[in-house]
Design a protein around this motif. Structure first.
Motif, short mmCIF file in Angstrom:
data_model
loop_
_atom_site.label_atom_id
_atom_site.label_comp_id
_atom_site.label_asym_id
_atom_site.label_seq_id
_atom_site.Cartn_x
_atom_site.Cartn_y
_atom_site.Cartn_z
N ASN A 18 0.83 -1.21 0.00
CA ASN A 18 0.00 0.00 0.00
C ASN A 18 0.86 1.26 0.00
OD1 ASN A 18 -2.39 -1.43 -0.03
ND2 ASN A 18 -2.63 -1.42 2.20
N ILE A 19 1.95 1.22 0.75
CA ILE A 19 2.87 2.37 0.76
C ILE A 19 3.44 2.60 -0.64
CG2 ILE A 19 5.14 3.16 1.55
CD1 ILE A 19 4.48 1.94 4.29
N MET A 20 3.87 1.51 -1.29
CA MET A 20 4.42 1.64 -2.63
C MET A 20 3.38 2.18 -3.61
SD MET A 20 6.69 -1.88 -2.92
CE MET A 20 7.21 -1.53 -4.60
N SER A 21 2.16 1.73 -3.47
CA SER A 21 1.09 2.20 -4.36
C SER A 21 0.83 3.69 -4.16
CB SER A 21 -0.20 1.41 -4.11
OG SER A 21 -0.02 0.05 -4.42
N GLU A 22 0.87 4.14 -2.92
CA GLU A 22 0.61 5.56 -2.64
C GLU A 22 1.72 6.45 -3.18
OE1 GLU A 22 -1.96 7.28 -1.34
OE2 GLU A 22 -3.06 5.41 -1.49
N LYS A 66 9.83 8.16 -2.84
CA LYS A 66 9.41 7.80 -4.20
C LYS A 66 9.87 6.38 -4.49
CE LYS A 66 13.63 9.47 -6.45
NZ LYS A 66 14.20 10.29 -7.54
N LEU A 67 9.28 5.79 -5.52
CA LEU A 67 9.72 4.47 -5.93
C LEU A 67 11.03 4.57 -6.72
CD1 LEU A 67 6.44 2.78 -7.27
CD2 LEU A 67 7.52 2.45 -5.05
N THR A 68 11.89 3.60 -6.55
CA THR A 68 13.06 3.49 -7.41
C THR A 68 12.60 2.86 -8.73
OG1 THR A 68 13.59 1.25 -6.67
CG2 THR A 68 14.51 3.09 -5.39
#
Length: 253
Positions: A18-22, A66-68
């Protein structure tokens, strides 16, 4: 395999996914993440640390997470696992192993489909699909569905174009009378049909064979763009490999 095991362990947490999706949607600070996901700052910080150590997320100079690129790629592959796990019971009795690998790899595109486990409801959905079509109807099937014939005839009258793929050695049901050959209707055959697709410009349905290689028409339907494209691409894959013409047992019109 050791790295894969560690990655899967980090992804085993719904909170971390969920954190990654946000933060895929928008770069966020720790406090914003905890608030959006209704978790304490300590919990959010712990999950972010694990994700950072796994090289899935990183923090920029402004303190925003942010996502890598690795995280982006990983998250993009999860819909396939989500889809098959969501329909685990179906995929213990039905198989997609016969599909081209490119479509197995894209199976997550069907994530937003609605599952139908009632055969009569599935047949009725195909009838409604044909009734609502304005541009085209494409059908790949192992048999002729007699209940759809009146709807096919009406669709032809209003100018809907048809592409039909059937098994080369198919025996039509008793009383079957094909629609006369006209430019609006294109027919092709395959030596073997092991997936069912019914689609129009608006919606699509797909059903896979059981593990004993029978077809029970239980499957998935959607108006979602990604699902529609997956079905369209698969139909075209078989259309290009099919032979123009009618099944051997087809009666004259």
């Amino acid at each position: 395999m050791d790295r894969l095991s560690k990655l899967l362990f980090e992804l085993s947490s719904s909170e971390r996914i969920n954190i990654m999706s946000e933060i895929q949607k928008q770069r966020l600070k720790l406090s914003h993440i905890s608030k959006r996901l209704d978790m304490t700052v300590t919990e959010a910080s712990r999950h972010l640390q694990r994700l950072s150590e796994a090289k899935l997320v990183e923090k920029d100079v402004e303190g925003l997470y942010k996502l890598t690129p690795f995280g982006e790629l990983t998250l993009s592959l999860l819909p396939s696992f989500d889809f098959i796990s969501k329909h685990r019971d179906y995929f213990t009795t039905h198989t997609i192993s016969h599909l081209p690998h490119e479509f197995i790899n894209r199976i997550g595109d069907l994530l937003n489909c609605t599952f139908t486990d009632d055969v009569m409801v599935a047949f009725h959905s195909v009838e409604n699909l044909i009734q609502a079509a304005q541009e085209y109807v494409w059908i790949l099937s192992n048999q002729v569905l007699m209940s759809t014939l009146p709807f096919l005839e009406e669709a032809v009258k209003r100018g809907v174009k048809f592409r039909l793929i059937l098994p080369k050695d198919m025996t039509p049901p008793p009383g079957f009378k094909p629609i006369p050959a006209i430019p609006l209707i294109q027919r092709r055959t395959l030596q073997k049909v092991d997936v069912i697709i019914a689609m129009s410009e608006k919606q699509a349905r797909v059903a896979f064979p059981t593990t004993d290689k029978s077809m029970d028409h239980i499957g998935f339907g959607s108006t979602d763009d990604r699902s529609h494209k997956w079905c369209k691409d698969l139909f075209l894959y078989y259309w290009e490999r099919a032979t123009p013409g009618k099944p051997k047992g087809y009666p004259p019109p």
